[in-house]
Each structure stands twice: as structure tokens, then as C-alpha cells.
Write a protein that holds these residues in place. Structure first.
Motif, PDB file in Angstrom:
ATOM      1  N   THR A 156      16.777 -12.466 -25.693  1.00  0.00           N
ATOM      2  CA  THR A 156      16.600 -13.734 -24.995  1.00  0.00           C
ATOM      3  C   THR A 156      16.192 -14.831 -25.976  1.00  0.00           C
ATOM      4  O   THR A 156      15.759 -14.558 -27.100  1.00  0.00           O
ATOM      5  N   LEU A 157      16.316 -16.091 -25.533  1.00  0.00           N
ATOM      6  CA  LEU A 157      15.894 -17.221 -26.353  1.00  0.00           C
ATOM      7  C   LEU A 157      14.386 -17.182 -26.593  1.00  0.00           C
ATOM      8  O   LEU A 157      13.918 -17.525 -27.686  1.00  0.00           O
ATOM      9  N   SER A 158      13.636 -16.725 -25.608  1.00  0.00           N
ATOM     10  CA  SER A 158      12.180 -16.640 -25.762  1.00  0.00           C
ATOM     11  C   SER A 158      11.806 -15.663 -26.876  1.00  0.00           C
ATOM     12  O   SER A 158      10.875 -15.912 -27.647  1.00  0.00           O
ATOM     13  N   HIS A 159      12.536 -14.562 -26.976  1.00  0.00           N
ATOM     14  CA  HIS A 159      12.259 -13.602 -28.054  1.00  0.00           C
ATOM     15  C   HIS A 159      12.574 -14.209 -29.410  1.00  0.00           C
ATOM     16  O   HIS A 159      11.853 -13.997 -30.383  1.00  0.00           O
ATOM     17  N   THR A 160      13.658 -14.966 -29.488  1.00  0.00           N
ATOM     18  CA  THR A 160      14.040 -15.578 -30.761  1.00  0.00           C
ATOM     19  C   THR A 160      13.013 -16.623 -31.196  1.00  0.00           C
ATOM     20  O   THR A 160      12.640 -16.678 -32.369  1.00  0.00           O
ATOM     21  N   LEU A 161      12.534 -17.436 -30.251  1.00  0.00           N
ATOM     22  CA  LEU A 161      11.584 -18.496 -30.582  1.00  0.00           C
ATOM     23  C   LEU A 161      10.145 -18.004 -30.626  1.00  0.00           C
ATOM     24  O   LEU A 161       9.259 -18.723 -31.096  1.00  0.00           O
TER      25      LEU A 161
ATOM     26  N   LYS B 155       7.696 -18.810 -24.764  1.00  0.00           N
ATOM     27  CA  LYS B 155       8.360 -18.730 -23.471  1.00  0.00           C
ATOM     28  C   LYS B 155       9.218 -19.969 -23.259  1.00  0.00           C
ATOM     29  O   LYS B 155       8.717 -21.093 -23.213  1.00  0.00           O
ATOM     30  N   ALA B 156      10.527 -19.762 -23.126  1.00  0.00           N
ATOM     31  CA  ALA B 156      11.455 -20.871 -22.894  1.00  0.00           C
ATOM     32  C   ALA B 156      11.585 -21.122 -21.399  1.00  0.00           C
ATOM     33  O   ALA B 156      11.290 -20.246 -20.574  1.00  0.00           O
ATOM     34  N   SER B 157      12.021 -22.341 -21.036  1.00  0.00           N
ATOM     35  CA  SER B 157      12.186 -22.672 -19.625  1.00  0.00           C
ATOM     36  C   SER B 157      13.310 -21.838 -19.024  1.00  0.00           C
ATOM     37  O   SER B 157      14.354 -21.636 -19.637  1.00  0.00           O
ATOM     38  N   GLY B 158      13.073 -21.336 -17.829  1.00  0.00           N
ATOM     39  CA  GLY B 158      14.054 -20.484 -17.167  1.00  0.00           C
ATOM     40  C   GLY B 158      13.937 -19.013 -17.510  1.00  0.00           C
ATOM     41  O   GLY B 158      14.713 -18.205 -16.996  1.00  0.00           O
ATOM     42  N   TYR B 159      12.978 -18.645 -18.354  1.00  0.00           N
ATOM     43  CA  TYR B 159      12.830 -17.237 -18.737  1.00  0.00           C
ATOM     44  C   TYR B 159      12.212 -16.448 -17.585  1.00  0.00           C
ATOM     45  O   TYR B 159      11.201 -16.862 -17.004  1.00  0.00           O
ATOM     46  N   LEU B 160      12.816 -15.327 -17.232  1.00  0.00           N
ATOM     47  CA  LEU B 160      12.308 -14.452 -16.174  1.00  0.00           C
ATOM     48  C   LEU B 160      11.733 -13.203 -16.814  1.00  0.00           C
ATOM     49  O   LEU B 160      12.446 -12.460 -17.490  1.00  0.00           O
ATOM     50  N   GLU B 161      10.460 -12.972 -16.610  1.00  0.00           N
ATOM     51  CA  GLU B 161       9.797 -11.844 -17.261  1.00  0.00           C
ATOM     52  C   GLU B 161      10.195 -10.533 -16.596  1.00  0.00           C
ATOM     53  O   GLU B 161      10.441 -10.474 -15.388  1.00  0.00           O
ATOM     54  N   LEU B 162      10.238  -9.486 -17.418  1.00  0.00           N
ATOM     55  CA  LEU B 162      10.493  -8.148 -16.888  1.00  0.00           C
ATOM     56  C   LEU B 162       9.227  -7.638 -16.218  1.00  0.00           C
ATOM     57  O   LEU B 162       8.135  -7.721 -16.784  1.00  0.00           O
ATOM     58  N   SER B 163       9.389  -7.119 -15.014  1.00  0.00           N
ATOM     59  CA  SER B 163       8.227  -6.588 -14.318  1.00  0.00           C
ATOM     60  C   SER B 163       7.898  -5.197 -14.850  1.00  0.00           C
ATOM     61  O   SER B 163       8.733  -4.531 -15.476  1.00  0.00           O
ATOM     62  N   ASP B 164       6.674  -4.758 -14.582  1.00  0.00           N
ATOM     63  CA  ASP B 164       6.263  -3.412 -14.975  1.00  0.00           C
ATOM     64  C   ASP B 164       6.946  -2.384 -14.070  1.00  0.00           C
ATOM     65  O   ASP B 164       7.371  -2.699 -12.942  1.00  0.00           O
ATOM     66  N   TRP B 165       7.034  -1.161 -14.574  1.00  0.00           N
ATOM     67  CA  TRP B 165       7.630  -0.089 -13.770  1.00  0.00           C
ATOM     68  C   TRP B 165       6.776   0.146 -12.526  1.00  0.00           C
ATOM     69  O   TRP B 165       5.552   0.094 -12.590  1.00  0.00           O
ATOM     70  N   PRO B 166       7.395   0.398 -11.376  1.00  0.00           N
ATOM     71  CA  PRO B 166       6.601   0.702 -10.172  1.00  0.00           C
ATOM     72  C   PRO B 166       5.908   2.058 -10.316  1.00  0.00           C
ATOM     73  O   PRO B 166       6.441   2.987 -10.935  1.00  0.00           O
ATOM     74  N   THR B 167       4.728   2.164  -9.742  1.00  0.00           N
ATOM     75  CA  THR B 167       3.975   3.425  -9.806  1.00  0.00           C
ATOM     76  C   THR B 167       4.474   4.429  -8.775  1.00  0.00           C
ATOM     77  O   THR B 167       4.406   5.634  -8.975  1.00  0.00           O
ATOM     78  N   VAL B 168       4.979   3.908  -7.649  1.00  0.00           N
ATOM     79  CA  VAL B 168       5.536   4.769  -6.601  1.00  0.00           C
ATOM     80  C   VAL B 168       7.031   4.484  -6.493  1.00  0.00           C
ATOM     81  O   VAL B 168       7.451   3.331  -6.518  1.00  0.00           O
ATOM     82  N   ALA B 169       7.809   5.534  -6.376  1.00  0.00           N
ATOM     83  CA  ALA B 169       9.268   5.370  -6.340  1.00  0.00           C
ATOM     84  C   ALA B 169       9.688   4.610  -5.081  1.00  0.00           C
ATOM     85  O   ALA B 169       9.355   5.035  -3.970  1.00  0.00           O
ATOM     86  N   PRO B 170      10.417   3.500  -5.221  1.00  0.00           N
ATOM     87  CA  PRO B 170      10.918   2.784  -4.033  1.00  0.00           C
ATOM     88  C   PRO B 170      11.962   3.619  -3.301  1.00  0.00           C
ATOM     89  O   PRO B 170      12.478   4.611  -3.809  1.00  0.00           O
ATOM     90  N   ASP B 171      12.273   3.191  -2.107  1.00  0.00           N
ATOM     91  CA  ASP B 171      13.217   3.918  -1.258  1.00  0.00           C
ATOM     92  C   ASP B 171      14.622   3.866  -1.858  1.00  0.00           C
ATOM     93  O   ASP B 171      15.147   2.795  -2.146  1.00  0.00           O
ATOM     94  N   GLN B 172      15.228   5.046  -2.051  1.00  0.00           N
ATOM     95  CA  GLN B 172      16.572   5.103  -2.624  1.00  0.00           C
ATOM     96  C   GLN B 172      17.651   4.768  -1.601  1.00  0.00           C
ATOM     97  O   GLN B 172      18.754   4.350  -1.958  1.00  0.00           O
TER      98      GLN B 172
END
Length: 1113
Positions: free
Chosen positions: A631-636, A639-656
């Protein structure tokens, strides 16, 4: 007279036409640039803006002309001006008049212009909205899409309802190109009026269900812009997007992969747990240790099938030619894949380093971040990060960063040798960065700290000030780790103070002497005396360290330095810099006790001479992993405008089940209906179809790739298992046609019935010759028949129809008596399978035993006939022959100097390998050039993975000056890739490699001229390579040509009925693929060289080598 008058009139008309044509040409070729005199006049009058107006006036006249050709030419020139960055907005009124033109080419160009200037000339563009609305219903899809594009470019809030209506209509258009344009228009409308978000989400939801690969990337981009948090819209379309990913255009692939990365981080459990299971086919947890049994309360991790589907379908994109796609897949694997699977992206990333420097910069930045956490990924490719002289400075710096991150105790000696070369570079900034890298290596690997310190001390005598200054700064940091052992280095650096002029280096030396002044009590006061003389002319950073040095010496050696310290404090009191004045006042009150000084002066020594922790030299990329890779944020690193952060892994498995699609039930009901007409019409047809279905399921479970048609891929994604997603294009299309058109399936089954009634000897002969064409080796007679039946059942519709037509022609030419025999034997063929296999058993079929029930289909009498015919004709037609004798060419494998006395050479004897029929025989000759015997000579580790090596037996003892010849077998897998292995003795190991010539990968075969021509006719098109060459006149005969060809390639000579054509044939050793070569002698000492083989790469290399050999005199 009438005739003369008629001719005269014709001549006159011709002259007039010529004049008019020349006038028109003059008008078309009129240059819009003013002449030199006109430019001089306009410049002198001060009206510089008049010159472009001349061209615009002519363009306006052309646009208002009645001729379509003039209008088209004018629009081409206007679009050309826009492409060059010139302003053509003045022509907007003249251009917009032509928006209703009936000429499609002209209308396209007008729309291109309007898209560019509609936002600037909104009032004029609004006048043409009715025209755009009519164009939205034009029969031409390009016009409809262009009209929508122009309409969405008019950024006026008043037409938002019209745009909304147009987007909704275009979203249901029959053309995928128009639907794609609608997806693009969604983003424009959202930026114009965010209040339309809910209505736009409805359109996005509808377009996400679209089956076209053309629309997928665009609608996902609209989803990312309008509602990136609405992942509930992705649930039902997740599997479809995964399956379509391979066929989407490259821009869309990047967008979809980025979106699916964020989606997976919210819907799947982390695969980085210690108890994770990653077998794709595993269906339940496997406990094999007591430690895991103790964790019974917490279930071990098992990867979600949809998680695995995403990883499996993105893996082929690592071979994409688009660097952005490769980078997107790499970041997906980095953020989503299990740690042991991330390394598969390594080769693809290293491949990108051959691209432009802009691409290199981004890729190296991402590799630098990866290499901090996982050194093992890139350690095998260490040489790929060596700096080249042509690299730019920023590329060199990044490569240095990666080499430093990859440094370990095992490879540090190699890396330091590279660094020694880099220090001598003419690029001073790069040399200074290299010294910093040496310092980091010395800090990270304690075993080499002393070595690095000594090397840096030697560099202090370098003529370049930048190098010396950087050495001083790095030595200062290294000495803080163990200062007691290096007082000599501190003394040496103190002597360099007179010659060093770089402020940072002088300040570092003063800090070192002040910090460890008790270890150099005789030198420190003298250094302070020298610096006091030049205090007023020093830089600010040097002055500050001089004040610190004076204060520390005053506390430890006040007798010698009291007056000197007071002199320096007085100089600092009146300095121009306020930082230095403040520091002077602070130190005076701290170290010189007086009536005003408080209790703090009692602790002056503890404050100034406190032990300080050694600095930690860290990588600049250490914390960049908080941003998503690529991403541009990683290069710079911000945090660039429009950057969407990756969320952490869920602790409980969501419904498949949220990803299950409702279309699952119709698919199950439809599948058996395919079998019913097949079973009722012909049992043989039934079995062949079941074989096809089994192979489809087997291939799908192994590959899991997406289906070829969009409709089938949607049905596959709805089933949730992905079993049918790997079907080939031909199979899926044939199944679709059978399901939709009953008449076509009936006609096909009718065609297939005919040859099934005639399993004659001629059919078996055809099957045998087909087997020979496929280069199969002779098998037992019964096996050949069963393999033929299996091959015919698993073939696709096109291949089966072709073979059936051949069987029909062959069987029609036979006598009527044989036909009757075949018909009489047919009931026996059909009765037995009905008893053994039923429709209910189809679901229980396994891929391997699929051919088992087919053996008893043949009657005993027919079996006896077939046993007498099996492969006898094929084996006699194409047989492996003994090679033509050629003097062996010896190649050096290990030189005596490199092998410490052991010299090894090798040659290819062109004999069948005794270890395996897939291996090439290689003979090694080992010679001991030492004075002492060599012991335990053997082959160690071998590679690369695709090449198999049969090692020779260990040579226990080889006497001095003695030689021994041993044999090896190497399966090069029909490739000229070198086989690398370790040649080991009792005390040493030597890395060697055997590079095969392409001609040594063949074994000669014999065949008749008719068989040669037949096989050559089947290996045309992509399988044929040819070139015209010039041959020396004395070589234009059969013996020189044959000798040269055989010397290059291990091929057999095929007899020819023509003296001017020479033919040669061989098979590849590993796969047994036919390789045919022919030399057609022509006039003027020229010849046409042709090579036919399905191994296209091998064929092109062989053609090049044969051309070189035959062209030589």
C-alpha cells in the motif's frame, strides 16, 4: 464530331475533378501554425494569445462542415491536442453540436472530448442531456457506455436523479461492457452526492451477482469506494469471486485481491496458531502426541475450506506478467497464509527485481519488511540482492538493508566480503550507508563485533572524509557495548581529531573521550586544549560536545582542566546560538559550586558520568509491518488518506453458512438427469460418461481452479465444496450443451452408438497406433486393451467424435462378414455391465478402480483376437535403436585447483541408463592429483527438486595419480536445466553441476518413411520449428549432413526415397515424446531445417544447435 465533343467534355470534367481534389487536399493539409512573419507581428503587438486561435477557427469550420470526413479529421486532431496536454475547451460549443451524429466513429470521439470537458463546461453540457439519454438506448453497446460515461462526468447536483436512473438501467443491460461502465459511474455519483449511498448499495449488490469477469473488478472497486464496511454483500459472492479471479483483467485482480484480504481477516481464524492443521484433504483433527491430548478443552485449528479456496485460486497469479498482481498476491499470502506456505511467493518477488527501478523500489521495500520477521524466506536468494554498479542510490540502500536483515552467523562472512567492495564505491552516500550496515551486523552478531571494529579502524585512514566520519560514528556506537576492551581504539581516534573536519565525526570523538575520560586520563585534557583553540569556529554540535567534555574533565581531573573549563564556559556564555548559551549556564551552575547553587550540584558527577545503555541499531523497516504490504501507506511509512487498516483475526470462528448460496439444491437435482438419457440409450455411452464425470471430479479435487464459463463457476461456488470448479473448458461446454439442447445430445449419442456396435480388429489396430502416437511403452496385451477403453471413456467430446469418424471409415471398408461377426458379439458386450454396475453405484466410484468393471465387457473370443494384435504393429513401427557412433565429448566438472587435487570430467556415452529408462546415462572420470589418497568419494545433496539423480557407489579409496570411471543416472525431465549436486570427499565438499546439451536428452528410434510423414503431419503448428540455412557446397550430400546432425543430437536416421531430403527421429529420454528432424536441400547451397516435437522449448533449442552445426563448413 459528336465523339470528339464527348471526349473533350470528358477531359474537361477530369480536369475539374483534379482541381477540386487538389483544392480539397490543400484545405486538409493546411497547417494551423502561423508563419514567421505573423508570429513576429503578433509578438510585436503584444497579443501572444492570437496564434492558437487561428488553428481553433479552422477546426471550428471543419466541425461545422457538411462532410463527415472533415468532422472526423477535426475530432482526431482535437483528441490529439488533448492527449498532448493542450487546452481545447474553446471548441466545446462546436464539438457538442455533433453529439447527435449518426457516424459511430465521430460520435465516439465526441464522447471522448465531452468526458474530458463536461465538468468544466457544465452549462453547455446540460443542453445535450436529452441526446445522452437517447444514446443510452442506442443499439451499439459502445455508444450506450460512452453516453453513460459522459453523463456521469457532468458534476451538477441537479441531474443526480437522471444519473441514478441511467445507472440502474445500465446495471441490467445485456452488455457486460455497459454494466462495467455503470460500476464506474457509481463512484462518480457517490462523490457528487453521498446521500445516494443506500440506492447505490442496491445497485452494487445487484452487480456483485454478475457472472461476467468484465464486471467483477469494476463493481468491487465501487464497493471499496462506497461501502467497504458492508462485508455482508460479499458473503454470497465470495466463492464466485475466488473462482472468477483468474479470468478477471489485471486491474480488477488487484482490486479483488485487496478486498478479499480484508474480508478474510474478518471471517476466518488465524492460521498462525501452533496447533494448526493445513492438509487440504483432511476432514478431522489428528492427535498424535500427549501434549495435544492435554489440550482437549481447546479444539485444534483447522483451516476453513473457503480460506483454502482463496489461497489456492490466487497462487497461479504469482506467474502474472503484471507486477501489481504479483505484489497483491504476495501481500495476501503474507497476511493470510500459514507461515510455512508464505515462502512460495519468494521466487515471484525476486523475479520482479529484474523490472524497472520504480518497480524494484516498491518490491524491495516490501521484501525489507518481510525479511525482518522471516529471514529464511529470502536467504536462499541472497545473491539476488547484491548491489550492481548500475543501480540507483535508493535501490542500493534498500538492497543493503535487506542484506543486513538476512545476515546470520552462517552467511556473515560472504556478506562482509560484499560490504568491503561497497565501501570503495564512488557513491559516497552509498559507502556511508554500507558502514552503517557493517555496524548493524556487528551489533546483531556478537561473534563478529571485534572483526568489524578492527575493519572500521582500518577505514579511519581512508582519504575520503565521508567514509572516515561515518566510521567514527559507527565505532562510537560499537564501543559502547564493551568500552573497557578498546581503550587503544579511543586513543587512535583522538589522534585523528586534527584531520577530521566532518562535524558529526568530531562530535562523536569528543563524546567518546568525555564518556571514557577515566580510561584515557593523559589524552583527554590535551584534546580539550586543542578544541578550546578552535571553539568559536566549530559547528554547534561540536561546541555542545566540547562543553560536555569540559564539564566531565572538571569533575574527574579538576587540577589540570579547571582554568581550561572556565575559559570554554566563558566562550559559550556569549555564543550566538541560544542552545549553547543555555547549556553553558546549566553546566556552570551544576559543576561549579557557589552560594546560589542548590543541592543538585552534589550529584553532578552521578548525573554527567552515569552509565548509559548502548544504542540499539535497528532497521528503519522494523515497524512498517503495521501497514498492509503493497500500500501507499507502507511505502511512505505514514497513514495515507483512504487507507483501510487490516483488522485482527477473530477469536471465535464466524458462521461459515453465510457463504452458502441458495442455488445449491437445483444443482443436485440436475446432475442425475444427465445420466438418465445416457443410460437408456446405450450402456457404453453410460460408462463413458461416468468415466468423464469421475475424471472431472478427480481433476477438480486436485486443482480446484475456477470453471471456464461464468455460469458454471457460479453454480460451483454455490455448492460450497468446489468439487466441480476444476473442470476443463471443453468438458463444461459439452455438459452445458447437453443440458440445454436435447436434440444435440441425442445426435451425439447416436453418433457414438455406431462405433460401439463394431469393436472390430481394425478398431484395435487404430487404438494401437494411437497409443504409439502417444509414445506409450509396450504393456501386457490385456492391459493395452483396458487402457485403450479407459482412454476412450475419459476423452472429451471433440476427441471422441474425431476418433469415431476414423473408426467409421475404417469399419465401412471391411467385408460384410466381419460386420456380422461384430454385430453378433455386441450382446455379450452389453449384458455383463448391467449386472455389475447400477445408477446407485455412481456416487461410490473412485478414480482408480474406474476401469475395473470394464475388463469383462469383452467376450473371450474377442479377447483372444485382441491378444494377438496388441501393440505388435506399433512396436514394429517405432522402435528404439542403437545410437550411431560419435567420438565422446568430455566436459570438465571439477578443476584440479578448485577440487584441491581432485579433477573430475564427464561425458554422455549415449547408452540406455541401467538405473531407469527415464534417466540419461553420464560417465564421470575422477583423477586424484594429490600426493595422498582420497577417501570416501560420493555424491551429496542434489537439486533442483525437479531433477532426479541416481548416485554412484561410494569410492572408498583413490590412490595418488590414479583414475576411476563411474556411471550416474540423471533424469533431466526433458529440460536443459543443470543438475546441481555436492561431490564429497572425507574432508571436503565441492558444488558441481552437469549441464546437458539438448541432443543428449534424446534416444534414437527407427521408423519407416510413411510413419515419419504421418507423425510429422500430427506435429504441426505450434509443434513445428523451421529455419532456412546456408550449407557449404561440399556438405550438400547425405553423409556430411547425417554426420553433423548425429554429432549434435542422439537421433536415428530414417530412410528416405529422395536424395535431397534427410530425415532423423528420436524420443526424449524422460517422457518418450517424439522428436523429428528433417533437412531439405535446396538450390544455391541452401537448405530448410525443420524440427517437429510437442516439447516446443526443447525443439527450439535443438533447431538452434542444428542450425549452428550445419551452417559451419
Amino acid at each position: 464530331m459528336d465523339e470528339g465533343f464527348f471526349l473533350l467534355r470528358e477531359d474537361g470534367v477530369g480536369v475539374v475533378k483534379t482541381v477540386l481534389a487538389s483544392a480539397e487536399n490543400l484545405q486538409l493539409s493546411f497547417k494551423f501554425e502561423p508563419g514567421v512573419e505573423e508570429v513576429a507581428l503578433t509578438n510585436s503587438n503584444g497579443s501572444k494569445k492570437e496564434a492558437p486561435g487561428i488553428g481553433n477557427e479552422d477546426l471550428k469550420e471543419m466541425l461545422e462542415s457538411n462532410k463527415e470526413s472533415l468532422k472526423l479529421e477535426a475530432m482526431k486532431r482535437i483528441v490529439g491536442l488533448i492527449a498532448k496536454g493542450k487546452n481545447a475547451s474553446e471548441l466545446f460549443p462546436a464539438v457538442v453540436k455533433n453529439v447527435a451524429s449518426k457516424n459511430i466513429e465521430l460520435k465516439k470521439l465526441v464522447y471522448v472530448y465531452l468526458v474530458r470537458y463536461a465538468e468544466e463546461q457544465q452549462d453547455l453540457a446540460l443542453l445535450s442531456i436529452s441526446t445522452f439519454q437517447r444514446a443510452l438506448k442506442d443499439p451499439n453497446q459502445l455508444i450506450r457506455a460512452s453516453a453513460l460515461r459522459v453523463l456521469s462526468s457532468i458534476r451538477v447536483p441537479i441531474i443526480v436523479p437522471i444519473m441514478m436512473l441511467a445507472i440502474k438501467e445500465a446495471a441490467t443491460d445485456l452488455s457486460p461492457y455497459v454494466r462495467k461502465t455503470a460500476a464506474h459511474a457509481i463512484q462518480k455519483l457517490y462523490s457528487l452526492d453521498p446521500e445516494q449511498k443506500e440506492h447505490l448499495i442496491e445497485v452494487i449488490d445487484k452487480l456483485l451477482k454478475d457472472k461476467s469477469t468484465l464486471v467483477a473488478g469494476s463493481v468491487v472497486m465501487a464497493f471499496e469506494e462506497v461501502c467497504p464496511d458492508r462485508i455482508d454483500l460479499i458473503h454470497k459472492n465470495y466463492r464466485k469471486l475466488c473462482n472468477l479471479l483468474v479470468d478477471v483483467e489485471e486491474w480488477g485482480q488487484v482490486v479483488i485481491i485487496t478486498m478479499l484480504t480484508r474480508y478474510a481477516r474478518t471471517q476466518f481464524l488465524s492460521p498462525w496458531r501452533e496447533d494448526a492443521l493445513f492438509d487440504e484433504n483432511s476432514e478431522k483433527a489428528f492427535y498424535d502426541s500427549d501434549v495435544e491430548k492435554e489440550k482437549a478443552d481447546s479444539k485444534p485449528y483447522m483451516m476453513d475450506p473457503d480460506h483454502r479456496l482463496l489461497l489456492r485460486n490466487t497462487k497461479p497469479l504469482l506467474q502474472s506478467r503484471n507486477t501489481a498482481v504479483v505484489m497483491a498476491v504476495a501481500q495476501l499470502y503474507w497476511h493470510l497464509a500459514p507461515k510455512q506456505e508464505v515462502s512460495i511467493v519468494t521466487k515471484s518477488l525476486v523475479r520482479l527485481l529484474r523490472s524497472h527501478r520504480e518497480v524494484q523500489y516498491i518490491v524491495l521495500q516490501n521484501i525489507a519488511t518481510m525479511s525482518i520477521q522471516r529471514k529464511g524466506m529470502f536467504e536462499p536468494f541472497l545473491k539476488s540482492f547484491y548491489v550492481r554498479s548500475t543501480d540507483a542510490t535508493h535501490i542500493k540502500t534498500l538492497k543493503l538493508e535487506i542484506l543486513t536483515n538476512l545476515a546470520t552467523e552462517a552467511n556473515i562472512s560472504t556478506i562482509l566480503r560484499e560490504f568491503q567492495t561497497y565501501v570503495k564505491s564512488q557513491d559516497k552516500q552509498f559507502a556511508a550507508t554500507t558502514i552503517q550496515a557493517i555496524g548493524r551486523c556487528a551489533t546483531n552478531i556478537s561473534e563478529i563485533t571485534d572483526t568489524c571494529l578492527n575493519g572500521l579502524v582500518l577505514l579511519l585512514s581512508n582519504r575520503d572524509e565521508t567514509v572516515v566520519a561515518e566510521c567514527v560514528v559507527v565505532i562510537k556506537k560499537l564501543l559502547q557495548t564493551q568500552p573497557s576492551q578498546h581503550s587503544d581504539i579511543i586513543k587512535h581516534m583522538a589522534k585523528l581529531l586534527d584531520n577530521i573536519t566532518v562535524p558529526m565525526a568530531r562530535a562523536s570523538i569528543l563524546w567518546l573521550i568525555g564518556e571514557y575520560c577515566e580510561r584515557v586520563p593523559k589524552i583527554a585534557p590535551d584534546v580539550l586544549r586543542k578544541v578550546a583553540k578552535s571553539f568559536t569556529s566549530e559547528e554547534d554540535i561540536v561546541k555542545l560536545q566540547t562543553l560536555n567534555l569540559a564539564a566531565k574533565l572538571y569533575l574527574t581531573n579538576s587540577k589540570q582542566t579547571k582554568l581550561l573549563t572556565q575559559y570554554i564556559l566563558n566562550l559559550g556564555k556569549y555564543d550566538q546560538n541560544y542552545d549553547i548559551r543555555d547549556r553553558t549556564r546549566f553546566l556552570r551552575q551544576l559543576i561549579v559550586p557557589n552560594e546560589k547553587s542548590g543541592a543538585l550540584s552534589k550529584y553532578a558527577k552521578r548525573i554527567l558520568l552515569a552509565s548509559k545503555p548502548a544504542p540499539v541499531l535497528e532497521s528503519a523497516f522494523k515497524d512498517r509491518d503495521r501497514f498492509q504490504l503493497g500500500t501507499l501507506s507502507h511505502t511512505l511509512n505514514a497513514k495515507a488518506s483512504g487507507y483501510l487498516e487490516l483488522s485482527d483475526w477473530p477469536t471465535v470462528a464466524p458462521d461459515q453458512s453465510v457463504r452458502n448460496v441458495e442455488v445449491m439444491e437445483p444443482v443436485k437435482e440436475w446432475a442425475p438427469s444427465l445420466g438418465k438419457p445416457k443410460a437408456t440409450k446405450s450402456d457404453d455411452k453410460f460408462y463413458s460418461d461416468s468415466g468423464e464425470e469421475e475424471e472431472q471430479e478427480e481433476e477438480a479435487s486436485e486443482s480446484g481452479s475456477s470453471g471456464s464459463s461464468s455460469s458454471s463457476s457460479e453454480e460451483e461456488s454455490s455448492s460450497g465444496s468446489g468439487d466441480e470448479s476444476g473442470s476443463e473448458g471443453g468438458e463444461s461446454s459439452s455438459s452445458d450443451s447437453e443440458g440445454t439442447d436435447k436434440s444435440s445430445s441425442q445426435s451425439e449419442s447416436g453418433k457414438k452408438k455406431k462405433p460401439r456396435k463394431k469393436p472390430s480388429k481394425a478398431d484395435v489396430k487404430d487404438s494401437d497406433s494411437d497409443d504409439a502416437k502417444e509414445k506409450k511403452r509396450p504393456k501386457p496385451k490385456l492391459d493395452s486393451v483396458s487402457s485403450h477403453s479407459k482412454a476412450s471413456s475419459s476423452s472429451d467430446n471433440t476427441a471422441s467424435s474425431g476418433s469415431e469418424s476414423e473408426e467409421d471409415t475404417d469399419s465401412d471398408s471391411e467385408p460384410e462378414q466381419k460386420k456380422k461377426k461384430k454385430l453378433s458379439s455386441k450382446p455379450q458386450v452389453q449384458e455383463k455391465p448391467k449386472k455389475e454396475v447400477s445408477l446407485l453405484d455412481l456416487d461410490d466410484f473412485e478414480p482408480m478402480p474406474a476401469s475395473a468393471p470394464k475388463v469383462p465387457i469383452l467376450s473371450p473370443s474377442l479377447l483372444s483376437d485382441l491378444q494377438g494384435l496388441s501393440l505388435s504393429s506399433a512396436s514394429s513401427a517405432i522402435e528404439v535403436s542403437s545410437p550411431v557412433f560419435v567420438p565422446p565429448k568430455s566436459h570438465e566438472l571439477l578443476h584440479r585447483m578448485s577440487g584441491k587435487g581432485l579433477a573430475v570430467s564427464y561425458h554422455f556415452p549415449r547408452q540406455p541408463c541401467a538405473y531407469s529408462h527415464r534417466m540419461v546415462s553420464v560417465q564421470l572420470t575422477l583423477t586424484n592429483g594429490r600426493d595422498q589418497p582420497l577417501e570416501d568419494i560420493c555424491v551429496g545433496e542434489a537439486g533442483p527438486p525437479g531433477i532426479a539423480i541416481h548416485r554412484f557407489a561410494t569410492i572408498e579409496r583413490l590412490q595418488p595419480e590414479a583414475s576411476i570411471t563411474v556411471s550416474m543416472g540423471i533424469d533431466f525431465n526433458d529440460s536443459t536445466q543443470a543438475a546441481n549436486f555436492q561431490l564429497c570427499t572425507k574432508t571436503d565438499q565441492f558444488s558441481v553441476s552437469i549441464q546437458p546439451a539438448v541432443g543428449e536428452l534424446l534416444m534414437p528410434v527407427t521408423m519407416t518413411e510413411q510413419d515419419f510423414l504421418k507423425e510429422q503431419g500430427q506435429l504441426t503448428g505450434m509443434n513445428e520449428s523451421s529455419v532456412t540455412i546456408t550449407i557449404a557446397p561440399d556438405s550438400m550430400s547425405s553423409q556430411p549432413v547425417g554426420r553433423k546432425v548425429v554429432s549434435v543430437a542422439n537421433m536415428g536416421v530414417v530412410p528416405s526415397s529422395q536424395n535431397s531430403i534427410h530425415r532423423f527421429a528420436a524420443k526424449t529420454v524422460s517422457s518418450g515424446s517424439l522428436v523429428l528432424s528433417s533437412v531439405v536441400l535446396q538450390e544455391a547451397s541452401t537448405a530448410k531445417l525443420v524440427v517437429n516435437t510437442e516439447k516446443t522449448v526443447l525443439g527450439s533449442v535443438l533447431l538452434r544447435e542444428l542450425k549452428t552445426a550445419l551452417s559451419q563448413g
